[in-house]
Design an enzyme around this catalytic site. Structure first.
Site, short mmCIF file in Angstrom:
data_model
loop_
_atom_site.label_atom_id
_atom_site.label_comp_id
_atom_site.label_asym_id
_atom_site.label_seq_id
_atom_site.Cartn_x
_atom_site.Cartn_y
_atom_site.Cartn_z
N CYS A 183 0.87 -1.17 0.00
CA CYS A 183 0.00 0.00 0.00
C CYS A 183 0.91 1.22 0.00
O CYS A 183 2.10 1.12 -0.30
CB CYS A 183 -0.94 -0.02 1.20
SG CYS A 183 -0.07 -0.18 2.80
N THR A 184 0.38 2.38 0.34
CA THR A 184 1.17 3.61 0.24
C THR A 184 2.32 3.63 1.25
O THR A 184 3.48 3.78 0.88
CB THR A 184 0.27 4.84 0.45
OG1 THR A 184 -0.83 4.78 -0.44
CG2 THR A 184 1.06 6.12 0.20
#
Length: 260
Positions: A183-184
């Site tokens: 994810c980020t």
């Protein structure tokens, strides 16, 4: 020269006295004119903040005096201007909403691989035991469309609360593979990795520090496009530089929407 330091950080840790902590964090940030979003829950802290370097580092020194946050790890990037419009410090049921009691802070972190290990695995197509490696994007579909790992699994979820159902629909396709969720910055893929292990996926890891840490340590190798971020910069390239000038996308999602 870019003069505004942007930080992203989270930590799953059991927290008590949330109202008092909220008041203290808000005061410390206001005293330093820092903007962004801090989410607090019984399961931990999640923050996206921006200000000149000295103010950010001074706040982090203050926060880390609390034993619960002494080892808080931070991802850094830079911008020419302030990418946040205001300061929000909120108490939530979860610091990233999944609607599933997957996280038990006292039980420790989800198994993780660092950026160098993932790059090495993707270079050869398998892990150290010879098992095929796949990357699983745990972000929302509009984030994936800005950039993702080449050949990553994308279930086209529109919000993170859809992830558990999506896994149950696609779990069979993961059998016999090493799955690296990403994810980020790490928070969603950590929850996702814990949920997958609970659901019986045998070989699952999270990408430690998420895409931002991968960019910092391994650049653009195996990654196509840029990384969406929840502020007015919109996206960061593999050099962690903004794609557009602050304010150019005033209607884009911000850190207030990062639970979605």
């Amino acid at each position: 020269m870019m003069k505004v330091l942007n930080i992203a950080a989270y930590k799953f840790v059991a927290l008590e006295g949330l109202a008092e902590l909220q008041a203290g964090v808000r005061e410390a940030l206001q005293d330093r004119a820092i903007k962004g979003t801090v989410l607090l829950a019984e399961e931990g802290i999640n923050l996206f903040l921006a200000a000149p370097r000295a103010d950010i580092h001074d706040f982090l020194a203050w926060l880390r005096r609390d034993a619960r946050f002494h080892d808080l790890e931070v991802k850094e990037s830079w911008s020419h201007a302030q990418p946040f419009r205001k300061l929000l410090v909120r108490i939530k049921p979860e610091i990233i909403r999944m609607n599933h009691p997957a996280i038990q802070p006292a039980a420790g972190r989800a198994p993780a691989v660092d950026a160098a290990t993932l790059k090495r695995w993707l270079d050869v197509g398998h892990d150290d035991d010879g098992r095929p490696v796949v990357t699983l994007d745990t972000r929302n579909d509009f984030e994936v469309d800005v950039g993702t790992f080449r050949h990553a699994i994308d279930w086209r979820i529109t919000k993170f609360t859809e992830f558990p159902h999506a896994l149950l629909q696609h779990q069979e396709a993961l059998k016999g593979k090493t799955v690296v969720s990403f994810c980020t910055g790490g928070i969603r893929c950590e929850k996702a990795a814990i949920f997958m292990r609970e659901a019986g996926v045998e070989h699952v890891f999270q990408l430690d520090g998420g895409i931002l840490k991968y960019f910092e340590e391994s650049g653009h190798t195996h990654f196509d496009g840029e990384c969406f971020v929840f502020d007015e910069r919109r996206a960061l390239d593999p050099a962690l530089k903004p794609r557009v000038n602050v304010g150019a996308l005033s209607d884009s999602p911000t850190s207030e929407d990062m639970e979605s």
